[in-house]
Scaffold this active site. Structure first.
Site, short mmCIF file in Angstrom:
data_model
loop_
_atom_site.label_atom_id
_atom_site.label_comp_id
_atom_site.label_asym_id
_atom_site.label_seq_id
_atom_site.Cartn_x
_atom_site.Cartn_y
_atom_site.Cartn_z
N GLY A 22 41.50 -22.69 -29.38
CA GLY A 22 41.20 -23.40 -28.15
C GLY A 22 39.75 -23.83 -28.14
O GLY A 22 38.91 -23.23 -28.82
N HIS A 35 41.35 -18.95 -20.69
CA HIS A 35 40.03 -18.77 -21.33
C HIS A 35 39.30 -20.12 -21.40
O HIS A 35 38.12 -20.21 -21.05
CB HIS A 35 40.25 -18.18 -22.72
CG HIS A 35 39.03 -18.10 -23.59
ND1 HIS A 35 38.54 -16.91 -24.08
CD2 HIS A 35 38.19 -19.07 -24.07
CE1 HIS A 35 37.45 -17.16 -24.82
NE2 HIS A 35 37.23 -18.46 -24.82
N GLU A 36 40.02 -21.17 -21.83
CA GLU A 36 39.38 -22.49 -21.95
C GLU A 36 39.03 -23.06 -20.59
O GLU A 36 37.97 -23.69 -20.43
CB GLU A 36 40.28 -23.46 -22.72
CG GLU A 36 40.67 -23.03 -24.12
CD GLU A 36 39.51 -22.50 -24.95
OE1 GLU A 36 38.37 -22.97 -24.78
OE2 GLU A 36 39.74 -21.59 -25.76
N CYS A 80 35.83 -16.07 -29.17
CA CYS A 80 35.43 -17.40 -28.70
C CYS A 80 34.54 -18.03 -29.75
O CYS A 80 33.69 -17.36 -30.33
CB CYS A 80 34.65 -17.24 -27.39
SG CYS A 80 34.07 -18.80 -26.70
N LEU A 81 34.75 -19.33 -29.99
CA LEU A 81 33.94 -20.02 -31.00
C LEU A 81 32.46 -20.05 -30.59
O LEU A 81 31.59 -20.23 -31.43
CB LEU A 81 34.46 -21.45 -31.22
CG LEU A 81 35.86 -21.54 -31.86
CD1 LEU A 81 36.34 -22.99 -31.88
CD2 LEU A 81 35.86 -20.96 -33.28
N GLN A 91 31.81 -26.52 -24.53
CA GLN A 91 31.35 -25.90 -25.79
C GLN A 91 30.79 -26.92 -26.78
O GLN A 91 30.15 -26.54 -27.76
CB GLN A 91 32.51 -25.14 -26.46
CG GLN A 91 32.97 -23.93 -25.69
CD GLN A 91 34.16 -23.28 -26.37
OE1 GLN A 91 35.29 -23.69 -26.15
NE2 GLN A 91 33.90 -22.31 -27.23
N HIS A 94 35.74 -21.88 -19.30
CA HIS A 94 34.56 -22.57 -19.86
C HIS A 94 34.15 -23.75 -18.98
O HIS A 94 32.97 -24.05 -18.85
CB HIS A 94 34.87 -23.12 -21.25
CG HIS A 94 34.74 -22.13 -22.36
ND1 HIS A 94 33.55 -21.52 -22.68
CD2 HIS A 94 35.64 -21.65 -23.26
CE1 HIS A 94 33.72 -20.71 -23.73
NE2 HIS A 94 34.99 -20.77 -24.09
#
Ligand code: NI
Length: 179
Positions: A52, A142-143, A100-101, A57, A146
């Site tokens: 994701g 989660h996304e 998470c990235l 991000q 952000h």
């Protein structure tokens, strides 16, 4: 036949960074410019082996997320969502160890609703609703976090959050330090 897509791999912002705290703004609709962002985000997510990615991000403050929880063995099954909103969440919760990235190599268990119904604009600008549970529901939530400047570490104890952010901050300083 459509035009060939030219996709760009974008730089993923790593925490701590004030750009990850920005609240993203809704898009007016899904035009070529938003579709380009979706395509670039998918390319960026896949190249980073993520499941994701949110616009915030990659430093773009428009409400766009992409997810693909199909895993590396299966055919890709990407979802692109603009202006996602939760219209229903289950009372039952699901505990999952999230990564998470933007917080590379750090993981923590986060509890979120097990099932959700999300309304969004797809890549053609159509309003859609999707019911999701399990991994897909966790990933979408989660996304979406952000887009409001929220990271998974904001759901855990301040002690553990502080530890993770200090380690990331230290790693950044080491990477920037002259040899
Ligand atoms: Ni993330």
């Amino acid at each position: 036949m459509g035009k060939p897509k030219i996709m760009t791999i974008l730089e993923i912002i790593v925490a701590p960074d004030p750009r990850l705290k920005v609240k993203a703004k809704p898009v007016d609709g899904v035009d070529d410019d938003v579709r380009k962002l979706m395509d670039d985000m998918l390319e960026t997510m896949h190249s980073a082996q993520g499941i994701g990615l949110a616009s915030i991000q990659v430093g773009d403050p428009r409400r766009v997320i992409v997810v693909d929880v199909s895993g590396t063995d299966d055919d890709p099954d990407p979802l692109c969502m603009a202006n996602p909103e939760l219209v229903w969440t289950s009372d039952e919760e699901r505990l999952h160890e999230e990564g998470c990235l933007s917080l590379p190599e750090h993981y923590a268990e986060v509890e979120r609703p097990e099932s959700i119904r999300v309304r969004y604009l797809d890549e053609t600008g159509e309003i859609r609703e999707l019911e999701a549970d399990g991994m897909l529901a966790t990933c979408i939530q989660h996304e979406m976090d952000h887009l409001d400047g929220v990271l998974f570490v904001d759901h855990i104890s301040s002690l553990k959050r502080g530890m993770i952010l200090r380690k990331l901050s230290k790693a950044k300083k080491q990477a920037e330090a002259p040899v």
